[in-house]
Design a protein around this motif. Sequence first.
Motif, PDB file in Angstrom:
ATOM      1  N   VAL A  24       0.896  -1.282   0.035  1.00  0.00           N
ATOM      2  CA  VAL A  24       0.096  -0.119   0.090  1.00  0.00           C
ATOM      3  C   VAL A  24       0.926   1.256  -0.067  1.00  0.00           C
ATOM      4  CG1 VAL A  24      -1.780   1.260   1.183  1.00  0.00           C
ATOM      5  CG2 VAL A  24      -1.700  -1.187   1.058  1.00  0.00           C
ATOM      6  N   VAL A  25       1.873   1.156   0.882  1.00  0.00           N
ATOM      7  CA  VAL A  25       2.716   2.447   0.974  1.00  0.00           C
ATOM      8  C   VAL A  25       3.663   2.698  -0.238  1.00  0.00           C
ATOM      9  CG1 VAL A  25       4.795   3.451   2.398  1.00  0.00           C
ATOM     10  CG2 VAL A  25       2.539   2.444   3.487  1.00  0.00           C
ATOM     11  N   ASP A  26       4.208   1.613  -0.714  1.00  0.00           N
ATOM     12  CA  ASP A  26       5.352   1.848  -1.796  1.00  0.00           C
ATOM     13  C   ASP A  26       4.566   1.607  -3.129  1.00  0.00           C
ATOM     14  OD1 ASP A  26       7.066   1.671   0.264  1.00  0.00           O
ATOM     15  OD2 ASP A  26       7.495  -0.490  -0.001  1.00  0.00           O
ATOM     16  N   VAL A  27       3.399   1.344  -3.450  1.00  0.00           N
ATOM     17  CA  VAL A  27       2.738   1.104  -4.810  1.00  0.00           C
ATOM     18  C   VAL A  27       1.610   1.897  -4.750  1.00  0.00           C
ATOM     19  CG1 VAL A  27       1.691  -0.442  -6.477  1.00  0.00           C
ATOM     20  CG2 VAL A  27       3.696  -1.211  -5.095  1.00  0.00           C
ATOM     21  N   LEU A  28       0.573   1.878  -3.926  1.00  0.00           N
ATOM     22  CA  LEU A  28      -0.708   2.663  -3.801  1.00  0.00           C
ATOM     23  C   LEU A  28      -0.520   4.167  -3.542  1.00  0.00           C
ATOM     24  CD1 LEU A  28      -3.570   0.078  -2.796  1.00  0.00           C
ATOM     25  CD2 LEU A  28      -2.446   0.650  -5.145  1.00  0.00           C
ATOM     26  N   TYR A  29       0.212   4.421  -2.703  1.00  0.00           N
ATOM     27  CA  TYR A  29       0.422   5.813  -2.178  1.00  0.00           C
ATOM     28  C   TYR A  29       0.979   6.608  -3.260  1.00  0.00           C
ATOM     29  CZ  TYR A  29      -1.357   5.253   2.811  1.00  0.00           C
ATOM     30  OH  TYR A  29      -2.083   4.656   3.710  1.00  0.00           O
ATOM     31  N   PRO A  30       2.089   6.073  -3.771  1.00  0.00           N
ATOM     32  CA  PRO A  30       2.881   7.112  -4.891  1.00  0.00           C
ATOM     33  C   PRO A  30       2.171   7.300  -6.041  1.00  0.00           C
ATOM     34  CG  PRO A  30       4.324   5.350  -3.907  1.00  0.00           C
ATOM     35  CD  PRO A  30       3.172   5.224  -3.510  1.00  0.00           C
ATOM     36  N   TYR A  31       1.012   5.937  -6.559  1.00  0.00           N
ATOM     37  CA  TYR A  31       0.110   6.001  -7.529  1.00  0.00           C
ATOM     38  C   TYR A  31      -0.920   7.334  -7.203  1.00  0.00           C
ATOM     39  CZ  TYR A  31      -3.006   4.324 -11.265  1.00  0.00           C
ATOM     40  OH  TYR A  31      -3.590   3.970 -12.507  1.00  0.00           O
ATOM     41  N   SER A  32      -1.337   7.352  -6.098  1.00  0.00           N
ATOM     42  CA  SER A  32      -2.477   8.247  -5.955  1.00  0.00           C
ATOM     43  C   SER A  32      -1.762   9.720  -5.650  1.00  0.00           C
ATOM     44  CB  SER A  32      -3.220   8.058  -4.770  1.00  0.00           C
ATOM     45  OG  SER A  32      -2.301   7.871  -3.501  1.00  0.00           O
ATOM     46  N   ARG A  33      -0.670   9.807  -5.304  1.00  0.00           N
ATOM     47  CA  ARG A  33      -0.029  11.057  -5.038  1.00  0.00           C
ATOM     48  C   ARG A  33       0.353  11.703  -6.833  1.00  0.00           C
ATOM     49  NH1 ARG A  33       3.531  13.067  -0.643  1.00  0.00           N
ATOM     50  NH2 ARG A  33       3.401  10.901   0.198  1.00  0.00           N
ATOM     51  N   ALA A  34       0.631  10.798  -7.530  1.00  0.00           N
ATOM     52  CA  ALA A  34       0.987  11.385  -8.797  1.00  0.00           C
ATOM     53  C   ALA A  34      -0.230  11.810  -9.611  1.00  0.00           C
ATOM     54  CB  ALA A  34       1.652  10.558  -9.701  1.00  0.00           C
ATOM     55  N   ARG A  35      -1.401  11.439  -9.087  1.00  0.00           N
ATOM     56  CA  ARG A  35      -2.630  11.601  -9.691  1.00  0.00           C
ATOM     57  C   ARG A  35      -3.688  12.647  -9.220  1.00  0.00           C
ATOM     58  NH1 ARG A  35      -0.220   7.129 -11.165  1.00  0.00           N
ATOM     59  NH2 ARG A  35      -0.334   6.457 -13.037  1.00  0.00           N
ATOM     60  N   PHE A  36      -3.205  13.123  -8.059  1.00  0.00           N
ATOM     61  CA  PHE A  36      -4.388  13.995  -7.249  1.00  0.00           C
ATOM     62  C   PHE A  36      -4.335  15.348  -7.946  1.00  0.00           C
ATOM     63  CE2 PHE A  36      -3.419  12.127  -2.786  1.00  0.00           C
ATOM     64  CZ  PHE A  36      -4.387  11.358  -2.880  1.00  0.00           C
ATOM     65  N   ALA A  37      -3.366  15.999  -8.477  1.00  0.00           N
ATOM     66  CA  ALA A  37      -3.507  17.087  -9.184  1.00  0.00           C
ATOM     67  C   ALA A  37      -4.472  17.288 -10.266  1.00  0.00           C
ATOM     68  CB  ALA A  37      -1.901  17.751  -9.757  1.00  0.00           C
ATOM     69  N   GLU A  38      -4.470  16.279 -11.154  1.00  0.00           N
ATOM     70  CA  GLU A  38      -5.299  15.836 -12.134  1.00  0.00           C
ATOM     71  C   GLU A  38      -6.557  15.848 -11.859  1.00  0.00           C
ATOM     72  OE1 GLU A  38      -5.972  13.193 -16.159  1.00  0.00           O
ATOM     73  OE2 GLU A  38      -4.127  12.756 -14.740  1.00  0.00           O
ATOM     74  N   LEU A  39      -7.096  15.043 -10.975  1.00  0.00           N
ATOM     75  CA  LEU A  39      -8.241  14.954 -10.188  1.00  0.00           C
ATOM     76  C   LEU A  39      -8.725  16.075  -9.815  1.00  0.00           C
ATOM     77  CD1 LEU A  39     -10.378  12.622  -9.452  1.00  0.00           C
ATOM     78  CD2 LEU A  39      -9.144  12.377  -7.223  1.00  0.00           C
ATOM     79  N   LEU A  40      -8.007  16.953  -8.904  1.00  0.00           N
ATOM     80  CA  LEU A  40      -8.546  17.909  -8.607  1.00  0.00           C
ATOM     81  C   LEU A  40      -8.847  19.228  -9.398  1.00  0.00           C
ATOM     82  CD1 LEU A  40      -6.292  18.026  -5.269  1.00  0.00           C
ATOM     83  CD2 LEU A  40      -8.704  17.476  -5.137  1.00  0.00           C
ATOM     84  N   THR A  41      -7.970  19.354 -10.527  1.00  0.00           N
ATOM     85  CA  THR A  41      -8.088  20.420 -11.367  1.00  0.00           C
ATOM     86  C   THR A  41      -9.148  20.088 -12.537  1.00  0.00           C
ATOM     87  OG1 THR A  41      -6.244  19.650 -12.835  1.00  0.00           O
ATOM     88  CG2 THR A  41      -6.024  21.410 -10.997  1.00  0.00           C
ATOM     89  N   GLU A  42      -9.045  18.866 -12.874  1.00  0.00           N
ATOM     90  CA  GLU A  42     -10.106  18.549 -14.221  1.00  0.00           C
ATOM     91  C   GLU A  42     -11.396  18.084 -13.902  1.00  0.00           C
ATOM     92  OE1 GLU A  42      -7.788  16.299 -17.069  1.00  0.00           O
ATOM     93  OE2 GLU A  42      -5.967  17.577 -17.129  1.00  0.00           O
ATOM     94  N   ARG A  43     -11.389  17.593 -12.741  1.00  0.00           N
ATOM     95  CA  ARG A  43     -12.768  16.767 -12.251  1.00  0.00           C
ATOM     96  C   ARG A  43     -13.425  17.225 -11.015  1.00  0.00           C
ATOM     97  NH1 ARG A  43     -10.986  10.410 -12.971  1.00  0.00           N
ATOM     98  NH2 ARG A  43     -13.094  10.103 -11.865  1.00  0.00           N
ATOM     99  N   ALA A  44     -13.190  18.683 -10.559  1.00  0.00           N
ATOM    100  CA  ALA A  44     -13.650  19.389  -9.375  1.00  0.00           C
ATOM    101  C   ALA A  44     -15.035  19.313  -9.297  1.00  0.00           C
ATOM    102  CB  ALA A  44     -13.106  20.618  -9.506  1.00  0.00           C
ATOM    103  N   ASP A  45     -15.816  19.325 -10.437  1.00  0.00           N
ATOM    104  CA  ASP A  45     -17.082  19.269 -10.440  1.00  0.00           C
ATOM    105  C   ASP A  45     -18.028  17.745 -10.181  1.00  0.00           C
ATOM    106  OD1 ASP A  45     -17.002  22.004 -11.207  1.00  0.00           O
ATOM    107  OD2 ASP A  45     -17.324  21.682 -13.297  1.00  0.00           O
ATOM    108  N   GLU A  46     -17.052  16.976 -10.407  1.00  0.00           N
ATOM    109  CA  GLU A  46     -17.876  15.529 -10.026  1.00  0.00           C
ATOM    110  C   GLU A  46     -18.448  15.671  -8.512  1.00  0.00           C
ATOM    111  OE1 GLU A  46     -15.433  12.267 -11.222  1.00  0.00           O
ATOM    112  OE2 GLU A  46     -15.115  13.129 -13.222  1.00  0.00           O
ATOM    113  N   PRO A  47     -19.257  14.954  -8.316  1.00  0.00           N
ATOM    114  CA  PRO A  47     -19.965  15.171  -6.830  1.00  0.00           C
ATOM    115  C   PRO A  47     -19.358  14.590  -5.679  1.00  0.00           C
ATOM    116  CG  PRO A  47     -21.666  14.483  -8.297  1.00  0.00           C
ATOM    117  CD  PRO A  47     -20.530  14.630  -9.169  1.00  0.00           C
ATOM    118  N   GLU A  48     -18.671  13.189  -5.892  1.00  0.00           N
ATOM    119  CA  GLU A  48     -17.801  12.792  -5.159  1.00  0.00           C
ATOM    120  C   GLU A  48     -16.413  13.566  -4.838  1.00  0.00           C
ATOM    121  OE1 GLU A  48     -16.956   8.120  -3.739  1.00  0.00           O
ATOM    122  OE2 GLU A  48     -16.812   8.561  -5.989  1.00  0.00           O
TER     123      GLU A  48
END
Length: 239
Positions: A24-48
């Motif tokens: 989780v720490v070595d694979v999943l955490y870096p995977y999510s860290r690398a994708r937060f910016a895109e999620l927060l900027t491009e999909r901010a209008d999605e309800p969840e």
Amino acid sequence: MSQHYEVDAVVLDIEGTTSATGFVVDVLYPYSRARFAELLTERADEPEVARAVAQVREEIGEPDADAGRVEKALNSWLDDDVKATPLKTLQGIVWSEGFARGELVSHFYDDVVPRLRAWHSAGVRLYVYSSGSVAAQRAWFTNSPEGDLTSLVSGLYDTENAGPKQEAESYRRIAAATGVAPDRLLFLSDRPGELDAARAAGWHTVGVRRPGEPYFEQGVGDHAAAGTFDEITVSRSTT
């Protein structure tokens, strides 16, 4: 030493219990860290996403925080291993999509899946209670190295639909939701505080102690302990 329990259901923690925290720490955490910016900027209008962002702003006390500030908060929680619900929600979205694309495959210790299948076949219901979001849990069990395991699981619980994992009230909620009496529930976890809370709610508990996991040296207090799932025998009472 083998532990035997006559119960109707087993509730499973994931990290450190069914699966390696290191994955989780070595694979999943870096995977999510690398994708937060895109999620927060491009999909901010999605309800969840919008709901999780609002929760982040509330937690940090900055109602006008922009995407960059929200991302910074998420990453600081990741660094400090803070089990913040909005972090888990956003990780769950990213991970679910990574699993669906085949970029991620979950991890289970070798002893876990055969034992889960045996318990399920014996009529024991299986539930998951993890600090990871329900969406992340579903993706985890859907995309295992052994294929889709979701048919083994009767329900998924996280900090949002059940509450914090170190509070007895959360375990009372799960017992009520599953309709299983507390003394017919067995909780498996590597964290002493979680085991204490489950026991305070009237559950049976076994602390899973795997070498290399964060809580291995600390131990599981005065709870029964097992090194693998093979040391835990579960059966339904026929009385």
